[in-house]
Write a protein that holds these residues in place. Sequence first.
Motif, PDB file in Angstrom:
ATOM      1  N   ALA A  38       0.904  -1.241   0.049  1.00 24.53           N
ATOM      2  CA  ALA A  38       0.110  -0.056  -0.103  1.00 24.53           C
ATOM      3  C   ALA A  38       0.900   1.364  -0.066  1.00 24.53           C
ATOM      4  CB  ALA A  38      -0.947  -0.057   1.112  1.00 24.53           C
ATOM      5  N   TYR A  39       0.376   2.377  -0.561  1.00 16.76           N
ATOM      6  CA  TYR A  39       0.885   3.386  -0.699  1.00 16.76           C
ATOM      7  C   TYR A  39      -0.023   4.567  -0.554  1.00 16.76           C
ATOM      8  CZ  TYR A  39       4.864   1.070  -2.680  1.00 16.76           C
ATOM      9  OH  TYR A  39       6.114   0.038  -2.977  1.00 16.76           O
ATOM     10  N   VAL A  40       0.490   5.839   0.069  1.00 18.04           N
ATOM     11  CA  VAL A  40      -0.401   6.835  -0.021  1.00 18.04           C
ATOM     12  C   VAL A  40      -0.682   7.641  -1.220  1.00 18.04           C
ATOM     13  CG1 VAL A  40       0.007   7.338   2.313  1.00 18.04           C
ATOM     14  CG2 VAL A  40       1.560   8.494   0.610  1.00 18.04           C
ATOM     15  N   GLY A  49       7.684   8.326  -4.035  1.00 17.18           N
ATOM     16  CA  GLY A  49       8.657   8.037  -2.942  1.00 17.18           C
ATOM     17  C   GLY A  49       7.935   7.178  -2.164  1.00 17.18           C
ATOM     18  N   GLU A  50       8.668   6.883  -0.897  1.00 16.37           N
ATOM     19  CA  GLU A  50       8.267   5.754   0.216  1.00 16.37           C
ATOM     20  C   GLU A  50       8.445   6.146   1.406  1.00 16.37           C
ATOM     21  OE1 GLU A  50      10.112   1.905  -0.569  1.00 16.37           O
ATOM     22  OE2 GLU A  50       9.308   1.750  -2.668  1.00 16.37           O
ATOM     23  N   GLY A  51       7.621   5.507   2.343  1.00 14.42           N
ATOM     24  CA  GLY A  51       7.600   6.089   3.752  1.00 14.42           C
ATOM     25  C   GLY A  51       7.477   7.437   4.005  1.00 14.42           C
ATOM     26  N   ALA A  52       8.273   8.044   4.832  1.00 15.69           N
ATOM     27  CA  ALA A  52       8.142   9.491   5.380  1.00 15.69           C
ATOM     28  C   ALA A  52       8.454  10.324   4.163  1.00 15.69           C
ATOM     29  CB  ALA A  52       8.793   9.677   6.521  1.00 15.69           C
ATOM     30  N   ASP A  53       9.131   9.887   3.256  1.00 14.80           N
ATOM     31  CA  ASP A  53       9.268  10.735   2.036  1.00 14.80           C
ATOM     32  C   ASP A  53       7.989  11.020   1.237  1.00 14.80           C
ATOM     33  OD1 ASP A  53      12.021  11.096   2.773  1.00 14.80           O
ATOM     34  OD2 ASP A  53      12.343   9.298   1.617  1.00 14.80           O
TER      35      ASP A  53
END
Length: 82
Positions: A38-40, A49-53
Motif C-alpha cells: 500500500a502507498y499513500v 517516494g516511500e515512507g516518510a518521503d
Amino acid sequence: FSPSCGMKVWIDQDLCTGDGLCAEIAPDVFVMEDDGLAYVAEAGVRIPGEGADALASVPDGQIDAVIESADDCPGECIFIEV
C-alpha cells in the motif's frame, strides 16, 4: 479535496503486510500497487517516494477513514502526522 485539516499520513512499506484494508477503508488516500504494498495517494494518484518521503494530505472528509485504517492495519505501518 481540502487539505485544511492539516493532517498528513504516510506508510512504512517495510512494515506493510499487503492486506489492503487501508485501500478498502480509504481508497481516496491509499492505493495498492503491483508490488502488493500500500502507498499513500492524493486524489487517487500515488505520491512518489516511500515512507516518510511520501506524505499525503488527508482530505477533511477522510479523517475518520484514515484513523480507522491506521487502527485496523495488521502491519501497523500507517503513520499520521498533525
